[in-house]
Scaffold this active site. Sequence first.
Site, PDB file in Angstrom:
ATOM      1  N   ASP A 152      19.794  42.714  -3.982  1.00  0.00           N
ATOM      2  CA  ASP A 152      21.256  42.311  -3.720  1.00  0.00           C
ATOM      3  C   ASP A 152      21.878  43.426  -4.112  1.00  0.00           C
ATOM      4  O   ASP A 152      22.969  43.600  -3.551  1.00  0.00           O
ATOM      5  CB  ASP A 152      21.230  40.922  -4.595  1.00  0.00           C
ATOM      6  CG  ASP A 152      22.855  40.576  -4.427  1.00  0.00           C
ATOM      7  OD1 ASP A 152      23.089  40.230  -3.488  1.00  0.00           O
ATOM      8  OD2 ASP A 152      23.566  40.374  -5.605  1.00  0.00           O
ATOM      9  N   HIS A 204      24.167  48.708  -2.760  1.00  0.00           N
ATOM     10  CA  HIS A 204      25.750  49.158  -3.578  1.00  0.00           C
ATOM     11  C   HIS A 204      25.245  50.472  -4.692  1.00  0.00           C
ATOM     12  O   HIS A 204      25.775  51.441  -4.486  1.00  0.00           O
ATOM     13  CB  HIS A 204      26.187  48.070  -4.695  1.00  0.00           C
ATOM     14  CG  HIS A 204      26.680  47.207  -3.710  1.00  0.00           C
ATOM     15  ND1 HIS A 204      27.100  47.073  -2.541  1.00  0.00           N
ATOM     16  CD2 HIS A 204      26.446  45.607  -4.121  1.00  0.00           C
ATOM     17  CE1 HIS A 204      27.411  45.813  -1.879  1.00  0.00           C
ATOM     18  NE2 HIS A 204      27.021  45.082  -2.968  1.00  0.00           N
TER      19      HIS A 204
HETATM   20  C1  BG6 Z   1      27.722  41.437  -3.828  1.00  0.00           C
HETATM   21  C2  BG6 Z   1      26.565  40.823  -4.431  1.00  0.00           C
HETATM   22  O1  BG6 Z   1      27.359  42.382  -2.560  1.00  0.00           O
HETATM   23  O2  BG6 Z   1      28.504  42.183  -4.660  1.00  0.00           O
HETATM   24  C3  BG6 Z   1      26.813  39.876  -5.501  1.00  0.00           C
HETATM   25  O3  BG6 Z   1      25.738  39.761  -3.305  1.00  0.00           O
HETATM   26  C4  BG6 Z   1      27.755  40.661  -6.377  1.00  0.00           C
HETATM   27  O4  BG6 Z   1      25.797  39.171  -6.043  1.00  0.00           O
HETATM   28  C5  BG6 Z   1      28.954  41.403  -5.698  1.00  0.00           C
HETATM   29  O5  BG6 Z   1      28.487  39.612  -7.410  1.00  0.00           O
HETATM   30  C6  BG6 Z   1      29.823  42.201  -6.591  1.00  0.00           C
HETATM   31  O6  BG6 Z   1      30.909  42.873  -6.001  1.00  0.00           O
HETATM   32  P1  BG6 Z   1      31.846  43.424  -6.733  1.00  0.00           P
HETATM   33  O7  BG6 Z   1      33.160  43.845  -5.518  1.00  0.00           O
HETATM   34  O8  BG6 Z   1      32.794  42.036  -7.354  1.00  0.00           O
HETATM   35  O9  BG6 Z   1      31.657  44.362  -7.913  1.00  0.00           O
END
Ligand code: BG6
Length: 486
Positions: A232, A237
């Site tokens: 995930d 990321h």
């Molecule tokens: C998403 C994930 O891609 O990114 C989530 O699937 C996560 O699990 C989210 O909570 C976090 O994104 P941000 O922008 O809130 O840091």
Amino acid sequence: IPVAPFDYLVFGGSGDLSMRKLLPALYFRDHDGQLSEGSRIILASRGDQSTEELVPRVREAIGKHVAAEFINDDIWRRFVGRLTYLSLDATAERGWDNLVHLLQDQPDRIRVFYLATAPDLFGDICRNLARHNLITPQARVVLEKPIGHDLASARHINEAVGSVFAEHQIFRIDHYLGKEAVQNLLALRFANSLFETLWNRTAIDHVQITVAETIGVESRGGYYDKSGALRDMVQNHLLQLLCLVAMDSPSSLRADDVRDEKLKVLRALKPITAETVGMVTVRGQYRGGAIGGASVAGYLDDLGEPTSDTETFVALKAEVASWRWAGVPFYLRTGKRLPERVSEIVVQFRPVSLNIFPAEAGLFSANRLVIRLQPDEGIKLELVSKDPGPGGLRLRNSALNLSYAEAFKIRFPEAYERLLMDVVRGNATLFMRRDEVEAAWSWVEPILDGWSRTGQAPKPYTSGTWGPSSAIALIERDGRTWHDEP
Ligand code: BG6
């Protein structure tokens, strides 16, 4: 500057992502005058409702995700005038003729097909788009993550989408690349001559990348339990952040130049195998606890299941096998229900080669660059200076601090706002290319295999702590510590 008129068609248009991120982002862009007259937003999903029935839900979502100061009646009326709901079955015949009918009056307009659905529908949707001749030269498709759950399924999706769209029409979104501070990383690295000569194994001891969340799995347990933190968050990321830190300078900001450099980093990642996985990775799963004084339930309770082998926390030590980075560890960690919501990159420089100061000067730390992605975006360069005033020469750690909120008193667009407009502009620099996604899976998959072959189960950690204690041991074994560990 307004972008060219477009038709934005969102599959999964009444779903969570659409309500939480996509529609608020489009609303903000409309608010800032970026949507040309006549641009339309079509929300498609299986449900049987009318546009009139959907509008109050959209209003509610905008009310929840857009600050009140940005909502006014004129803009809301204009925005709602762009919306159409379409009931359609992505995998069957129903509803497609209506879509054809809706789009046919604007055959030359930019068309964006945004697939905010489960990835196993991507192939069917693309085939249906092709079958109904909806893929014009001006069409683009946006793929939400996750793109598959392993290398084979990612390839399968990429094949299916690639069989009807050309690669330049495909936008694989990783919303971290749209964050203001993440893009600033490109500026920091490639618009300042200061860092480049130091940006390598000679001067840098190690790098830490932390993406900590306080939320749990919320209502996404069905998806999350099949995925886990490695798939995930790390596969996309965190690896993208690692690429931006580790890549060489691209020769331009053109999409392929940037993506070529990121790809080299992904391909240079040293494989983690079943033999090493136990030493360099930690899996965790949150139990009940308290965050900010409020008690929260454990993962299994959130999920409503008696058992689960899914990790909600990962820490790992990665290495980039290149001349620039050989021997420099990249420590990555991400998890849910951690003590605070914070994403940051820490570049830890090596200590001075010889300490010439007397013992009375006190101990001082090596320089450190902290790039804060969220919240409170900013950059902090930790230096050592003299304690001012008379008395002996005493040293202390101090910092050059660039806080975006203080330095630039404007609202930063949310990641999705920028990325959705980049799709219309046809600018793919902040999107992932097929080979990048597959290279990331190629590195992640052996970790997943290693875990299952060696039976490495997630270790429990109390909500509101920084993960299992073995995550702390992972870095302390190397004589280092996580930044700001309480
Ligand atoms: C998403 C994930 O891609 O990114 C989530 O699937 C996560 O699990 C989210 O909570 C976090 O994104 P941000 O922008 O809130 O840091």
